[in-house]
Design an enzyme around this catalytic site. Structure first.
Site, mmCIF file in Angstrom:
data_model
loop_
_atom_site.group_PDB
_atom_site.id
_atom_site.type_symbol
_atom_site.label_atom_id
_atom_site.label_comp_id
_atom_site.label_asym_id
_atom_site.label_seq_id
_atom_site.Cartn_x
_atom_site.Cartn_y
_atom_site.Cartn_z
ATOM 1 N N ARG A 48 0.859 -1.190 0.000
ATOM 2 C CA ARG A 48 0.000 0.000 0.000
ATOM 3 C C ARG A 48 0.893 1.237 0.000
ATOM 4 O O ARG A 48 1.928 1.262 0.671
ATOM 5 C CB ARG A 48 -0.902 0.046 1.236
ATOM 6 N N GLU B 263 -4.363 7.493 -5.161
ATOM 7 C CA GLU B 263 -4.705 6.698 -6.339
ATOM 8 C C GLU B 263 -6.104 7.082 -6.799
ATOM 9 O O GLU B 263 -6.997 7.206 -5.955
ATOM 10 C CB GLU B 263 -4.679 5.195 -6.013
ATOM 11 N N HIS C 133 -1.803 -0.086 -9.426
ATOM 12 C CA HIS C 133 -2.414 -0.923 -8.381
ATOM 13 C C HIS C 133 -3.139 -2.116 -9.011
ATOM 14 O O HIS C 133 -4.373 -2.220 -8.962
ATOM 15 C CB HIS C 133 -3.375 -0.102 -7.514
HETATM 16 P P1 NAP Z 1 -1.220 -10.844 5.890
HETATM 17 O O1 NAP Z 1 -1.211 -12.322 5.604
HETATM 18 O O2 NAP Z 1 -2.152 -10.325 6.931
HETATM 19 O O3 NAP Z 1 0.283 -10.425 6.257
HETATM 20 C C1 NAP Z 1 0.606 -9.164 6.737
HETATM 21 C C2 NAP Z 1 2.035 -9.193 7.286
HETATM 22 O O4 NAP Z 1 2.373 -7.880 7.733
HETATM 23 C C3 NAP Z 1 2.232 -10.123 8.475
HETATM 24 O O5 NAP Z 1 3.489 -10.734 8.406
HETATM 25 C C4 NAP Z 1 2.158 -9.173 9.669
HETATM 26 O O6 NAP Z 1 2.889 -9.745 10.752
HETATM 27 C C5 NAP Z 1 2.874 -7.958 9.077
HETATM 28 N N1 NAP Z 1 2.562 -6.710 9.785
HETATM 29 C C6 NAP Z 1 1.351 -6.220 10.124
HETATM 30 N N2 NAP Z 1 1.469 -5.069 10.800
HETATM 31 C C7 NAP Z 1 2.809 -4.830 10.894
HETATM 32 C C8 NAP Z 1 3.577 -3.803 11.502
HETATM 33 N N3 NAP Z 1 2.994 -2.781 12.155
HETATM 34 N N4 NAP Z 1 4.917 -3.856 11.413
HETATM 35 C C9 NAP Z 1 5.514 -4.896 10.775
HETATM 36 N N5 NAP Z 1 4.845 -5.902 10.171
HETATM 37 C C10 NAP Z 1 3.508 -5.872 10.242
HETATM 38 O O7 NAP Z 1 -1.560 -10.031 4.583
HETATM 39 P P2 NAP Z 1 -1.333 -10.464 3.050
HETATM 40 O O8 NAP Z 1 -2.516 -11.251 2.583
HETATM 41 O O9 NAP Z 1 0.030 -11.041 2.895
HETATM 42 O O10 NAP Z 1 -1.416 -9.021 2.337
HETATM 43 C C11 NAP Z 1 -0.508 -8.006 2.670
HETATM 44 C C12 NAP Z 1 -0.949 -6.678 2.077
HETATM 45 O O11 NAP Z 1 -0.702 -6.679 0.682
HETATM 46 C C13 NAP Z 1 -2.443 -6.386 2.180
HETATM 47 O O12 NAP Z 1 -2.770 -5.813 3.440
HETATM 48 C C14 NAP Z 1 -2.694 -5.448 1.029
HETATM 49 O O13 NAP Z 1 -2.646 -4.112 1.496
HETATM 50 C C15 NAP Z 1 -1.542 -5.714 0.076
HETATM 51 N N6 NAP Z 1 -1.983 -6.237 -1.238
HETATM 52 C C16 NAP Z 1 -1.773 -5.496 -2.362
HETATM 53 C C17 NAP Z 1 -2.170 -5.993 -3.598
HETATM 54 C C18 NAP Z 1 -1.965 -5.220 -4.877
HETATM 55 O O14 NAP Z 1 -2.718 -5.391 -5.810
HETATM 56 N N7 NAP Z 1 -0.974 -4.379 -4.974
HETATM 57 C C19 NAP Z 1 -2.771 -7.252 -3.698
HETATM 58 C C20 NAP Z 1 -2.965 -7.970 -2.532
HETATM 59 C C21 NAP Z 1 -2.574 -7.461 -1.296
HETATM 60 P P3 NAP Z 1 2.657 -9.309 12.284
HETATM 61 O O15 NAP Z 1 1.177 -9.283 12.508
HETATM 62 O O16 NAP Z 1 3.390 -10.376 13.061
HETATM 63 O O17 NAP Z 1 3.297 -7.988 12.427
#
Ligand code: NAP
Length: 326
Positions: free
Chosen positions: A244, A273, A291
């Site tokens: 993001r 965006e 995006h």
């Molecule tokens: P996820 O499985 O919930 O993983 C999120 C990761 O971030 C976890 O390892 C979490 O670990 C860590 N995290 C959360 N808060 C944090 C903090 N304050 N400091 C450090 N690490 C932190 O999510 P996901 O499914 O992998 O997706 C991740 C993100 O990708 C989504 O939230 C979305 O915004 C983005 N995304 C973008 C696209 C695109 O089209 N560009 C597509 C899909 C997803 P901890 O909780 O242990 O900190």
């Protein structure tokens, strides 16, 4: 005998035909058609007019407290076709008893594929070479010209090691990269797969020739990549952001890209965006995309189907499959 009543649904975003066909077949669906996704006012009006119990949206529709308050009480479930949910005021949704779901898991591979493509393209200057060819080539390129950064065997740091971060780590391992990660919690060894956890992001950064962002946009991660953290990377590092835009201080990023602190960046997401900061479009060492990280036919269909499955489950009285809270 009439047909059984089908649950009433508003589809507020422009979605693939396979998804809208299924929405029409399984629901009494008001499917938005137009040049753009519904605005907040259009979504409120459509949900009211259709007396919808379900709303299918994407992250272009901001469900802030005011919008949630204006949605009628008949609306029982809002399903976003995304894993990120920073466009939804979850506290306000919860307070009014609305069930909200997302689509985790089904987009991990495509988003990680895309992130790795951006990493390779940024490091190996893919778009610059493509520009040269489209301009006709017809000039000498010396052995020392237009050199990129080697990817294989380097160290990559992942900020966030959830579903997509771990999929990115699998790809990096295929390129013999050493994988480091920072998240608030350390993963069990079976999920770490040999990656090294850093409790403190600032301790990880000096080792990262590549840094890829995979954490959600939250108050805690807002501008986590800023002048101070960028300065900790080794000079000439490559940054990839398919998470993001809110994670990055874009002024600091621009400075790092123009000063040589960063060799290049691959950016799919921006603080604003679609009206992103056009300064980035003028930089040759940035590869940009709108995006679109999850945008394959297979994955966009799977996301839409998953959102419909969630709505169907809630409206049939079963629990949601992917609730944002329980
Ligand atoms: P996820 O499985 O919930 O993983 C999120 C990761 O971030 C976890 O390892 C979490 O670990 C860590 N995290 C959360 N808060 C944090 C903090 N304050 N400091 C450090 N690490 C932190 O999510 P996901 O499914 O992998 O997706 C991740 C993100 O990708 C989504 O939230 C979305 O915004 C983005 N995304 C973008 C696209 C695109 O089209 N560009 C597509 C899909 C997803 P901890 O909780 O242990 O900190």
């Amino acid at each position: 005998m009439g047909q059984p009543m089908r649950p009433r649904l508003v589809v507020s975003a422009l979605l693939p035909a396979a998804v809208t066909d299924r929405a029409r077949a399984e629901f009494d669906a008001l499917v938005h058609e137009g040049a753009d996704d519904m605005t907040q006012a259009e979504a409120i009006a459509a949900v009211r007019a259709h007396r919808a119990e379900g709303l299918l949206l994407v992250n272009t529709l901001r469900l802030d407290a005011a919008t949630l308050a204006a949605l009628p009480a008949d609306l029982r479930v809002a399903a976003t076709c995304s894993v990120g949910f920073d466009h939804i005021d979850t506290a306000a949704a919860r307070a009014r008893g609305l069930i909200v779901t997302n689509t985790p898991g089904v987009l991990d591979d495509c988003t990680a594929d895309f992130a790795f493509m951006m990493l390779l393209a940024a490091a190996r200057r893919a778009h610059e070479y493509d520009d040269i060819m489209r301009a006709g080539w017809r000039r000498r390129i010396g052995q020392g010209d237009l050199l990129g950064v080697k990817v294989s065997g380097q160290t990559i740091g992942l900020l966030g090691m959830g579903r997509i971060g771990r999929a990115m780590a699998r790809r990096a391992r295929g390129f013999d990269m050493r994988v480091l990660y920072h998240a608030r919690n350390r993963l069990p060894p079976a999920l770490e797969q040999g990656a090294t956890w850093f409790r403190d992001l600032r301790e990880m950064l000096p080792q990262c020739r590549f840094l890829s962002l995979h954490a959600p946009a939250t108050r805690e991660t807002d501008r986590i990549i800023n002048a101070g953290t960028l300065a900790l990377l080794p000079r000439g590092a490559v940054l990839v952001n398919v998470a993001r835009g809110g994670l990055v201080d874009e002024d600091a990023l621009y400075d790092a890209l123009t000063s040589g602190q960063l060799f290049a960046a691959g950016l799919d997401v921006f603080r604003a965006e679609p009206d992103f900061d056009l300064r980035f479009a003028a930089l040759p060492n940035v590869i940009l995309s709108p995006h679109i990280g999850s945008a394959s036919v297979e994955t966009r269909n799977a996301m839409g189907f998953r959102a419909l499955d969630n709505i169907a489950a809630v409206l049939a009285g079963r629990g949601p499959i992917d609730p944002l809270w329980s």
